[in-house]
Enzyme design. Structure first.
Site, PDB file in Angstrom:
ATOM      1  N   ASP A   7      34.851  19.700  36.527  1.00  0.00           N
ATOM      2  CA  ASP A   7      35.536  20.131  35.318  1.00  0.00           C
ATOM      3  C   ASP A   7      35.384  18.969  34.308  1.00  0.00           C
ATOM      4  OD1 ASP A   7      37.415  21.488  33.587  1.00  0.00           O
ATOM      5  OD2 ASP A   7      38.908  20.044  34.280  1.00  0.00           O
ATOM      6  N   LEU A   8      35.574  19.241  33.038  1.00  0.00           N
ATOM      7  CA  LEU A   8      35.391  18.181  32.035  1.00  0.00           C
ATOM      8  C   LEU A   8      36.726  17.552  31.586  1.00  0.00           C
ATOM      9  CD1 LEU A   8      33.294  16.797  29.991  1.00  0.00           C
ATOM     10  CD2 LEU A   8      34.201  18.444  28.348  1.00  0.00           C
ATOM     11  N   ASP A   9      37.520  18.399  30.891  1.00  0.00           N
ATOM     12  CA  ASP A   9      38.757  17.883  30.272  1.00  0.00           C
ATOM     13  C   ASP A   9      39.759  17.461  31.344  1.00  0.00           C
ATOM     14  OD1 ASP A   9      38.011  18.549  27.511  1.00  0.00           O
ATOM     15  OD2 ASP A   9      38.200  20.631  28.139  1.00  0.00           O
ATOM     16  N   THR A  15      40.101  14.110  27.348  1.00  0.00           N
ATOM     17  CA  THR A  15      40.244  15.012  26.194  1.00  0.00           C
ATOM     18  C   THR A  15      41.392  16.003  26.363  1.00  0.00           C
ATOM     19  OG1 THR A  15      38.391  16.122  27.232  1.00  0.00           O
ATOM     20  CG2 THR A  15      37.950  15.014  25.143  1.00  0.00           C
ATOM     21  N   LYS A  43      46.089  23.968  30.882  1.00  0.00           N
ATOM     22  CA  LYS A  43      44.937  23.251  31.458  1.00  0.00           C
ATOM     23  C   LYS A  43      43.941  24.220  32.087  1.00  0.00           C
ATOM     24  CE  LYS A  43      47.166  18.827  32.270  1.00  0.00           C
ATOM     25  NZ  LYS A  43      47.645  17.900  33.297  1.00  0.00           N
ATOM     26  N   GLY A  44      42.707  24.080  31.682  1.00  0.00           N
ATOM     27  CA  GLY A  44      41.637  24.869  32.297  1.00  0.00           C
ATOM     28  C   GLY A  44      41.458  26.257  31.717  1.00  0.00           C
ATOM     29  N   ARG A  47      40.423  29.178  25.248  1.00  0.00           N
ATOM     30  CA  ARG A  47      41.078  28.943  23.949  1.00  0.00           C
ATOM     31  C   ARG A  47      42.030  30.092  23.607  1.00  0.00           C
ATOM     32  NH1 ARG A  47      36.868  27.906  19.337  1.00  0.00           N
ATOM     33  NH2 ARG A  47      36.103  26.481  20.949  1.00  0.00           N
ATOM     34  N   SER A 113      32.731  23.608  32.836  1.00  0.00           N
ATOM     35  CA  SER A 113      33.865  23.489  31.912  1.00  0.00           C
ATOM     36  C   SER A 113      34.086  24.772  31.126  1.00  0.00           C
ATOM     37  CB  SER A 113      33.598  22.349  30.925  1.00  0.00           C
ATOM     38  OG  SER A 113      34.548  22.374  29.879  1.00  0.00           O
ATOM     39  N   ALA A 114      35.364  25.090  30.900  1.00  0.00           N
ATOM     40  CA  ALA A 114      35.717  26.259  30.075  1.00  0.00           C
ATOM     41  C   ALA A 114      35.493  25.986  28.596  1.00  0.00           C
ATOM     42  CB  ALA A 114      37.185  26.599  30.302  1.00  0.00           C
ATOM     43  N   SER A 115      35.327  24.709  28.235  1.00  0.00           N
ATOM     44  CA  SER A 115      35.312  24.357  26.811  1.00  0.00           C
ATOM     45  C   SER A 115      33.964  24.621  26.143  1.00  0.00           C
ATOM     46  CB  SER A 115      35.665  22.874  26.651  1.00  0.00           C
ATOM     47  OG  SER A 115      35.492  22.499  25.303  1.00  0.00           O
ATOM     48  N   LYS A 144      38.552  30.656  33.788  1.00  0.00           N
ATOM     49  CA  LYS A 144      39.209  30.289  35.048  1.00  0.00           C
ATOM     50  C   LYS A 144      40.594  30.951  35.018  1.00  0.00           C
ATOM     51  CE  LYS A 144      36.948  25.755  34.846  1.00  0.00           C
ATOM     52  NZ  LYS A 144      37.113  24.315  34.634  1.00  0.00           N
ATOM     53  N   GLU A 168      38.686  19.135  39.985  1.00  0.00           N
ATOM     54  CA  GLU A 168      39.515  19.832  38.993  1.00  0.00           C
ATOM     55  C   GLU A 168      40.868  19.167  38.775  1.00  0.00           C
ATOM     56  OE1 GLU A 168      40.287  22.035  36.860  1.00  0.00           O
ATOM     57  OE2 GLU A 168      38.488  23.272  36.750  1.00  0.00           O
ATOM     58  N   ASP A 169      41.406  19.282  37.560  1.00  0.00           N
ATOM     59  CA  ASP A 169      42.769  18.790  37.315  1.00  0.00           C
ATOM     60  C   ASP A 169      43.741  19.942  37.019  1.00  0.00           C
ATOM     61  OD1 ASP A 169      41.685  19.398  34.763  1.00  0.00           O
ATOM     62  OD2 ASP A 169      43.193  18.110  33.822  1.00  0.00           O
TER      63      ASP A 169
HETATM   64  C1  BG6 Z   1      39.368  23.586  29.116  1.00  0.00           C
HETATM   65  C2  BG6 Z   1      40.631  22.864  28.725  1.00  0.00           C
HETATM   66  O1  BG6 Z   1      38.486  22.684  29.705  1.00  0.00           O
HETATM   67  O2  BG6 Z   1      38.741  24.167  27.979  1.00  0.00           O
HETATM   68  C3  BG6 Z   1      41.553  23.787  27.943  1.00  0.00           C
HETATM   69  O3  BG6 Z   1      41.290  22.422  29.894  1.00  0.00           O
HETATM   70  C4  BG6 Z   1      40.784  24.381  26.760  1.00  0.00           C
HETATM   71  O4  BG6 Z   1      42.656  23.051  27.484  1.00  0.00           O
HETATM   72  C5  BG6 Z   1      39.546  25.103  27.271  1.00  0.00           C
HETATM   73  O5  BG6 Z   1      41.611  25.293  26.052  1.00  0.00           O
HETATM   74  C6  BG6 Z   1      38.724  25.733  26.145  1.00  0.00           C
HETATM   75  O6  BG6 Z   1      38.231  24.721  25.320  1.00  0.00           O
HETATM   76  P1  BG6 Z   1      37.598  24.949  23.878  1.00  0.00           P
HETATM   77  O7  BG6 Z   1      37.103  23.579  23.491  1.00  0.00           O
HETATM   78  O8  BG6 Z   1      36.481  25.934  24.044  1.00  0.00           O
HETATM   79  O9  BG6 Z   1      38.680  25.465  23.006  1.00  0.00           O
HETATM   80 MG    MG Z   2      40.584  20.179  33.131  1.00  0.00          MG
END
Ligand code: BG6
Ligand code: MG
Length: 214
Positions: A7-9, A15, A43-44, A47, A113-115, A144, A168-169
């Site tokens: 996982d990233l964040d 972040t 977390k995880g 958006r 990562s979900a981000s 997730k 993962e966190d």
């Molecule tokens: C996850 C974070 O990695 O990504 C969440 O833990 C975040 O907090 C999610 O909402 C989505 O990220 P982004 O950058 O696409 O809004």
């Molecule tokens: Mg995370």
């Protein structure tokens, strides 16, 4: 075990706090305080799902889909501004050492990562070359705890899910790993991440984990 999917964040980089601060700023715009106590739920998760949780915490209902999209975009702008000057000092302790150790031992590595900013952040941190495969929120549809992000990582690595370990966190991330038939190392509070096969207090401890016996 053949691969480790990160996982990233909150695992690779610090972040998670900027996601929280950006949601807090948005909540302020909407006239309520978003407290750190509620942050664990964000977390995880994606958006849009995070926005729904924030609105629920604020007791706010009745926004149209279009208005919600504007709010989610606004939060993302706050977040992107906050991470504009992100640098290597925000990489979490022990992560470069752990990446080097497992890669030298022959493990493949992936980001899961979900981000949507995941790939961009890895590049900013100069960590891109430490990952064989990068899967971020641009490549997946199901957030997730759906395992899609990790399963995609395993597929791109060409390694069976059962031979992948996820780091993962977030509770949603531990659930996603298990739904994908992967083992999981949790970073943080065993009360929250207790379902993981192994939980460590901080990323610094990752180098001490015996990946073959978790
Ligand atoms: C996850 C974070 O990695 O990504 C969440 O833990 C975040 O907090 C999610 O909402 C989505 O990220 P982004 O950058 O696409 O809004
Ligand atoms: Mg995370």
């Amino acid at each position: 075990m053949k691969a480790v999917i990160f996982d990233l964040d909150g695992v690779v980089v610090n972040t998670a706090k900027y996601h929280y601060l950006a949601w807090k700023k948005l909540a302020g715009d909407l006239g309520f305080d978003f407290d750190i106590r509620h942050n664990e739920r964000l977390k995880g998760v994606s958006r849009m799902e995070s926005l729904n949780i924030v609105l629920e915490v604020g007791g706010i209902t009745g926004y149209s889909q279009e208005q919600k999209e504007e709010l989610a975009d606004r939060k993302n702008q706050y977040y992107l501004t906050m991470i504009e000057n992100l640098d290597q000092s925000e990489i979490l302790p022990g992560i470069p050492e752990f990446l080097d150790k497992i890669r030298n031992a022959g493990y493949k590595t992936a980001l899961g990562s979900a981000s949507k900013s995941g790939g961009m952040i890895l590049r900013k941190l100069g960590l891109e070359s430490k990952f064989d495969v990068i899967v971020d929120g641009n490549l997946v549809e199901k957030p997730k705890p759906d395992p899609e992000v990790f399963v995609k990582g395993a597929q791109l690595l060409n390694i069976p899910c059962e031979e992948c370990i996820v780091v993962e966190d977030a509770k949603a991330g531990v659930e996603a790993a298990h739904a994908g038939h992967m083992k999981c190392i949790g970073i943080g509070d065993p009360m929250i991440l207790g379902e993981a096969e192994k939980v460590v207090n901080s990323t610094e401890e990752l180098v001490t984990v015996d990946l073959e016996h978790i």
